[in-house]
Design an enzyme around this catalytic site. Structure first.
Site: not given
Length: 306
Positions: A111, A186, A254
């Protein structure tokens, strides 16, 4: 690491050679499913002992550099930490791109940002390679059981050709659009999860103050319009203050940071996401950075156990 091989792996071409770079809590079982599905596997991990332990358990070979792991591979998978980690394992004389043969595919399950995906896509094209950004959803349990959902950005023909291989660790592999689209999808996924978990946390905390049997409440409302994977999969453990399910708060921050940065560039408004990101910062300050994302409820009741 737990690993639960499937009984119905999608057939892949005989002799398919794959490499896997990054054997963390997600990458290790993903690579194991590829091996169980019939790929000839070479693995690389920054901590060499993890790579050695992996081949002792599952077989295959380990390499001392990403370039060595990628040599002769038909498809190279990466699952690392962030943009800079991805650049570090792909670029330079020891990077995977330097070792890959013409026509090979780099399938990135990290990701990271849409920008780095587009950057690596362009670099791969220059080298006669293909690049797919393919982040996953489903967490550690999904990786261990081989039922991850994969969101792909890149060339349609490349994704179609590689889908039977990636299906070793997935229940769904879908192309969203051009390079970077997988990462953008995502971000949508993480935005949804953050909002749902905050609402679920507030509902449980509210119910407790009213002396309700919250396990019973969630059982009932989970069958109605309020139901969600998070409620059904994490509600009971949130009530019991259990937060050891793999996807850590540090990682979620993050991911939310990537989404918020993208929103600033595109002009999107993410007020709830920004607020929940701050709440996760509170959990980090309480010492819960390595607890899973459902620990968001701890802001509303008690500090995490060390």
């Amino acid at each position: 690491m737990n690993f639960f091989p499937k009984t119905d792996y999608t057939p892949i071409p005989a002799g398919t050679k794959a490499a896997f770079i990054g054997l963390g809590v997600m990458g290790s079982p993903m690579a194991a499913h590829l091996k169980a599905a019939g790929c000839e596997m070479t693995v690389y991990n920054r901590t060499t002992s993890k790579a050695k332990d992996w081949i002792e358990t599952f077989g295959g070979k380990y390499a001392s550099t990403p370039a060595e792991a990628a040599k002769d591979a038909d498809i190279v998978f990466t699952c690392v930490g962030n943009d800079e980690d991805l650049r570090s394992v792909l670029l330079g004389e020891n990077g995977a791109f330097a070792g890959m043969k013409k026509g090979a595919v780099l399938w990135d399950a990290t990701t990271d940002s849409a920008e780095v995906a587009q950057e690596m896509y362009a670099k791969a094209k220059q080298l006669g390679l293909s690049f797919v950004d393919a982040p996953v959803s489903g967490g550690q349990a999904g990786a261990e059981n081989g039922v991850l959902t994969v969101m792909c950005g890149g060339d349609e023909d490349v994704i179609e050709r590689c889908t039977p291989i990636a299906s070793a660790f997935a229940c769904s592999v879908k192309r969203i659009g051009d390079s970077g689209s997988g990462q953008l999808a995502k971000m949508c996924n993480q935005i949804c999860i953050a909002g749902i978990l905050q609402g679920l946390s507030e509902a449980i905390a509210f119910g407790k103050t009213a002396n309700l049997n919250m396990e019973l409440v969630l059982e009932v409302i989970g069958k109605g319009a309020a139901g969600s994977w998070q409620m059904n999969g994490r509600g009971k453990s949130m009530i019991e203050n259990q937060f050891n399910f793999g996807f850590a708060v540090d990682w979620m921050r993050k991911d939310l940071g990537i989404a918020l940065s993208q929103a600033r560039r595109s002009g999107a408004s993410l007020p709830l996401t920004a607020l929940v990101d701050q709440f996760y910062g509170d959990i980090q300050n309480m010492g819960g950075g390595r607890l899973d994302t459902s620990s968001l409820i701890l802001r509303l009741n008690q500090k995490p156990k060390q």
